[in-house]
Every structure is written in structure tokens, then in C-alpha cells.
Design an enzyme around this catalytic site. Sequence first.
Site, PDB file in Angstrom:
ATOM      1  N   ASP A 252       0.775  -1.303  -0.089  1.00  0.00           N
ATOM      2  CA  ASP A 252      -0.082  -0.118  -0.140  1.00  0.00           C
ATOM      3  C   ASP A 252       0.721   1.195  -0.233  1.00  0.00           C
ATOM      4  O   ASP A 252       1.859   1.068   0.343  1.00  0.00           O
ATOM      5  CB  ASP A 252      -1.016  -0.054   1.220  1.00  0.00           C
ATOM      6  CG  ASP A 252      -1.856  -1.137   1.270  1.00  0.00           C
ATOM      7  OD1 ASP A 252      -2.087  -1.536   0.357  1.00  0.00           O
ATOM      8  OD2 ASP A 252      -2.389  -1.510   2.528  1.00  0.00           O
TER       9      ASP A 252
HETATM   10  N1  URA Z   1      -1.312  -5.830   3.723  1.00  0.00           N
HETATM   11  C1  URA Z   1      -1.878  -4.631   3.895  1.00  0.00           C
HETATM   12  O1  URA Z   1      -2.760  -4.337   4.498  1.00  0.00           O
HETATM   13  N2  URA Z   1      -1.106  -3.864   3.100  1.00  0.00           N
HETATM   14  C2  URA Z   1       0.016  -4.119   2.711  1.00  0.00           C
HETATM   15  O2  URA Z   1       0.717  -3.159   1.954  1.00  0.00           O
HETATM   16  C3  URA Z   1       0.765  -5.196   2.620  1.00  0.00           C
HETATM   17  C4  URA Z   1      -0.196  -6.331   3.272  1.00  0.00           C
END
Ligand code: URA
Length: 236
Positions: free
Chosen positions: A103
Site C-alpha cells: 500500500d
Molecule cells: N497488507 C496490507 O494491508 N497492506 C500492505 O501493503 C501489505 C499487506
Amino acid sequence: MRIDKLLANMGYGSRKEVKSLLKSGNVVVNGTGCKDGKQHVNPSQDEVFVHGEKVVYREFIYLLMNKPQGVISATEDLRDETVIDLLEPDHRVFNPFPVGRLDKDTEGLLIITNDGQLSHQLLSPKKHVPKTYYAEVKGVVTEEDVEAFSEGVTLDDGYHTKPGDLVILSSGEMSEIELTITEGKFHQVKRMFESVGKKVVYLQRIKMGPILLDENLELGEYRELSQEEIDQLKNR
Ligand code: URA
């Protein structure tokens, strides 16, 4: 890519040494002598010879980045900076892409490569590649959560996750944990905690398969994977 850069990358010496190598007339590009370091070559199409020997330019690159927050795990984005924007032009010429997504607000280990086969292997749900995250979670993380995660939890869209290995590092109003999962559903770690009524406020990936986040890398920095690391990834 400039011929002097290509030769320096391939270990033919420093920029200065490469300059005199070119001057000596021992570099031939597509059958024609090349003395100008500024000449551009396409490593995947042009034939380069040094002292009569063909320069075999490597096809693949494998990079390990410590992704910072605020940067998108994609090759292009109209609004935001991408992890590819953080690469040196010498690495960008290989057209690499991130292996999976973190993310925008997640930090940590991201593998970037142009090896589609390896990327596919690492992302394939059938391969169950473990990914470990460190997270700071608002709320008291309990042994019940450890138990629930070990059986898989049901996300907001009804999907029941595979088991996750949750380790509590500290528990309080703000808890610290490590979680290892073998899938990569959208926002998976955050949504797993939401399913037990808690909120991830900081997330960092620290491991993917056999590869650990390199603590020598500052946020936004990256390095090439060693041959040993590449072999470990391929042979897992
Ligand atoms: N899980 C999440 O919620 N975000 C990420 O970036 C990776 C795994």
C-alpha cells in the site's frame, strides 16, 4: 543507454578506464568501431564487442528496495511518485516492475525485477510464499487474536483467509506484532486486524520468502540482490 555506462556496468573499469578503452579502438558496436562514450546502444538489440569478444549484457535485474511511505508500487502513476521513479536510469532501462504491491502507506521490503517468471512464482497463490510484516496496531492484541489468525479470519467481503502466524511483540493500547501470511489479498494485514476490531497504524514488510529487509537500506534506497539471494528465491 550510453556505451560508456554499459561497459562500466559490465565491469570494464571505471568511467576513465572505459574512456581509454574506447579511445584504443577496441570497442565495436554492430560491426563499426566506436570511440565515443556518448554513443547510445540498446543492450537487448545492439551487438557490442570488446577486444573481439562479445559483451553479453545481462537480461534480468533483481532489486531489493526499502519502500518509503507515499510512493506507489506500480510502474506508472499519473499523480503519485512510483517505486520505479526512485530507480537510477541505469536500472530503469531494464523496464523492471515491483513484485506485488505494498500500500502507499506501507514501508519495507519490495522486490523489483524484470523477470516475469520469478515474479509469477513469488505471487502465485499455489506457491504459498510467506510474507512477514511488522505492524503497530491500535488496541490490545491478545492470545485470542493469535488463535483466530492461526485458523484464518473472515474479511469484510466474506473471504476466509489462510492461517496467519501472529507473534505479539508487545501488547497495550498500542501493540506491536509480527504477522506471517502466505497470501496477498488487497489490504490483507489491515483487514485481518479489522476483522478482530483493531486498526493497523503502521505497517512494514520485513521478509518475503527467504529474503529479509536489508537494514542498511534507508527508506527509498535499494540494492541489487546477491547471486545467492537470487538462487534462494528461485529454488525455494
Ligand atoms: N497488507 C496490507 O494491508 N497492506 C500492505 O501493503 C501489505 C499487506
